[in-house]
Design an enzyme around this catalytic site. Structure first.
Site, mmCIF file in Angstrom:
data_model
loop_
_atom_site.group_PDB
_atom_site.id
_atom_site.type_symbol
_atom_site.label_atom_id
_atom_site.label_comp_id
_atom_site.label_asym_id
_atom_site.label_seq_id
_atom_site.Cartn_x
_atom_site.Cartn_y
_atom_site.Cartn_z
ATOM 1 N N CYS A 12 0.867 -1.190 0.000
ATOM 2 C CA CYS A 12 0.000 0.000 0.000
ATOM 3 C C CYS A 12 0.897 1.232 0.000
ATOM 4 C CB CYS A 12 -0.983 -0.024 1.162
ATOM 5 S SG CYS A 12 -0.225 -0.023 2.799
ATOM 6 N N ASN A 15 2.228 1.330 4.423
ATOM 7 C CA ASN A 15 2.499 0.043 5.091
ATOM 8 C C ASN A 15 2.194 0.098 6.595
ATOM 9 O OD1 ASN A 15 5.324 -2.236 5.620
ATOM 10 N ND2 ASN A 15 3.215 -2.744 5.189
ATOM 11 N N CYS A 17 -1.514 0.657 7.390
ATOM 12 C CA CYS A 17 -2.961 0.382 7.486
ATOM 13 C C CYS A 17 -3.372 -0.819 6.628
ATOM 14 C CB CYS A 17 -3.777 1.610 7.063
ATOM 15 S SG CYS A 17 -3.561 3.047 8.146
ATOM 16 N N ARG A 18 -3.451 -0.623 5.312
ATOM 17 C CA ARG A 18 -4.049 -1.649 4.453
ATOM 18 C C ARG A 18 -3.164 -2.876 4.255
ATOM 19 N NH1 ARG A 18 -5.109 2.474 -0.283
ATOM 20 N NH2 ARG A 18 -3.220 3.266 0.728
ATOM 21 N N SER A 19 -1.878 -2.675 3.884
ATOM 22 C CA SER A 19 -1.078 -3.868 3.576
ATOM 23 C C SER A 19 -0.713 -4.690 4.820
ATOM 24 C CB SER A 19 0.159 -3.539 2.732
ATOM 25 O OG SER A 19 1.019 -2.635 3.360
ATOM 26 N N ASP A 131 -8.073 4.205 0.891
ATOM 27 C CA ASP A 131 -7.134 4.567 1.951
ATOM 28 C C ASP A 131 -7.915 5.005 3.191
ATOM 29 O OD1 ASP A 131 -5.226 5.672 3.564
ATOM 30 O OD2 ASP A 131 -4.258 6.827 1.976
#
Ligand code: 4NP
Length: 166
Positions: A12, A15, A17-19, A131
């Site tokens: 993401c 690195n 939150c999402r990934s 995001d």
């Protein structure tokens, strides 16, 4: 039988939150399937702002509520070498994908399959994971919903790939 592990990296922007959420959810799914020794998982960001930091507290809390622990993860930035070392490098959104494709074109040894993670989703096929960093808690729930859905499809794709080479 092919014994070398299949390597998957989620990417993401930050690195945090999402990934890392994808890393933790997919790691747990792989472990539950008894495949932890056959699939290696990592995550990274295209940006460098958060290198060395643990996941965002909101992401960690939302994951924990679904019984996924991501507290051990630390942010790192994706490298050209990652595109040579990993089998799948999966972007969480279209901007991250464009950054990875630029890096890929500049990397002669690149061989990873680079795509959107949501390519493997049923309900969110080929979408970007929004995001959640500047939004509220609902953003983190959507991130988890999307990641849980695509994780099942990714594991099925890896099994299919193995069936072709084992
Ligand atoms: P991520 O979220 O890409 O899902 O880790 C973000 C984290 C930090 C920032 C942006 C997105 N940031 O601008 O610092």
């Amino acid at each position: 039988m092919n014994r070398s592990p299949t390597r998957v990296m989620f990417v993401c922007l930050g690195n945090i939150c999402r990934s890392p959420t994808a890393h933790g959810v997919f790691r747990q799914k792989v472990a539950q399937a008894g495949l932890a020794d056959r699939i290696e998982i990592a995550s990274s960001g295209t940006g460098d702002w958060h290198i060395g930091k643990p996941p965002d507290a909101r992401a960690a809390r939302a994951a924990r509520a679904r019984r996924v622990d991501i507290d051990d993860l630390r942010a790192q930035q994706v490298t050209a070498q990652d595109l040579a070392d990993f089998d799948y490098v999966l972007a969480m959104d279209a901007d991250n994908l464009a950054s990875l494709q630029t890096l890929y074109r500049a990397t002669p040894q690149a061989r990873a399959e680079v795509d959107l993670f949501m390519r493997f989703s049923n309900d969110y096929r080929n979408q970007s994971v929004p995001d959640p960093y500047f939004g509220g808690d609902r953003g983190f729930e959507l991130v988890l919903d999307m990641i849980e859905d695509a994780s099942a499809g990714l594991l099925a794709d890896i099994r299919k790939r193995w069936a072709g080479i084992d």
